[in-house]
Motif scaffolding. Structure first.
Motif, mmCIF file in Angstrom:
data_model
loop_
_atom_site.group_PDB
_atom_site.id
_atom_site.type_symbol
_atom_site.label_atom_id
_atom_site.label_comp_id
_atom_site.label_asym_id
_atom_site.label_seq_id
_atom_site.Cartn_x
_atom_site.Cartn_y
_atom_site.Cartn_z
ATOM 1 N N HIS A 65 5.016 -41.335 -31.858
ATOM 2 C CA HIS A 65 6.473 -41.327 -31.693
ATOM 3 C C HIS A 65 6.790 -40.723 -30.321
ATOM 4 O O HIS A 65 7.255 -39.592 -30.223
ATOM 5 C CB HIS A 65 7.099 -40.509 -32.824
ATOM 6 N N ASP A 96 11.677 -34.051 -29.468
ATOM 7 C CA ASP A 96 12.700 -35.067 -29.663
ATOM 8 C C ASP A 96 14.110 -34.635 -29.269
ATOM 9 O O ASP A 96 14.771 -35.305 -28.478
ATOM 10 C CB ASP A 96 12.697 -35.542 -31.116
ATOM 11 N N PRO A 195 14.494 -40.525 -29.223
ATOM 12 C CA PRO A 195 13.981 -39.989 -30.505
ATOM 13 C C PRO A 195 15.107 -39.569 -31.433
ATOM 14 O O PRO A 195 16.194 -39.325 -31.030
ATOM 15 C CB PRO A 195 13.126 -38.809 -30.080
#
Length: 195
Positions: A65, A96, A195
């Motif tokens: 991610h 994120d 994100p």
């Protein structure tokens, strides 16, 4: 976010480690522009001097991610900002919230400065076309293997091919969907690439 002492101006900062060896890459959004410190070098780019911003989704084996922002300067320089930071030899930590807040604030300040930067999302068009062509060839090959396995009665092999294809589609599908090339505007930063 930090407040600068002298002017009490709001300064947004972000830092990440691109590798285990070396110092962190540090960025600050100041009233004067984007201040950066990378590998012993430092500079300040006025917001209207940033000529291009490309946002993309770039997973790696240690971090599935991971997002990336590539900034280009009118003078020819380039800066890469990643949403992950190396912690140890086996750990790459996501950042994120910090990355998302920094990128959104960068776009807001560029818009306020009257920037005419080219804002693009995803992979380059040629790279994306090459990825799609590779996936088409792979799909045809997998379909041929599946048909062959079914014709000769290898149902365990056919089941393996179906399972592998489903896993591959799940893993690669998100990458292909998020990285579809397109342009965007300052007030519509693509959420799929944050994100």
């Amino acid at each position: 976010m930090q407040v600068s002492g002298a002017e009490a101006a709001l300064v947004t900062s972000y830092a990440y480690k691109a590798s285990l060896i070396g110092s962190a890459h540090r960025f600050e959004l100041t009233d004067a522009g984007l201040s950066w410190h990378i590998a012993g070098r430092a500079g300040l780019w006025r917001y209207d001097e940033i000529s291009a911003v490309r946002l993309s989704f770039r997973p790696v084996s240690m971090q599935q991610h991971r997002f990336r922002a590539d900034l280009s300067h009118t003078g020819g320089g380039r800066i890469r900002i990643l949403s992950t930071s190396w912690q140890t030899a086996a750990l790459m930590a996501p950042q994120d919230n910090g990355f998302r807040d920094f990128i959104i604030e960068l776009h807001a300040r560029m818009a306020q400065a009257g920037s005419h930067a080219e804002l693009t999302a995803g992979l380059g068009r040629k790279t994306y076309a090459a990825v799609l062509a590779f996936l088409a060839v792979l799909t045809v090959a997998m379909a041929g293997l599946l048909i062959r396995a079914l014709l000769i009665g290898e149902f365990a092999g056919a089941l393996f091919i179906i399972g592998f294809a489903a896993l591959f589609a799940w893993q690669v599908g998100g990458f292909v969907r998020r990285n579809q090339p397109h342009s965007y505007s300052f007030d519509h930063v693509p959420k799929a690439l944050l994100p």
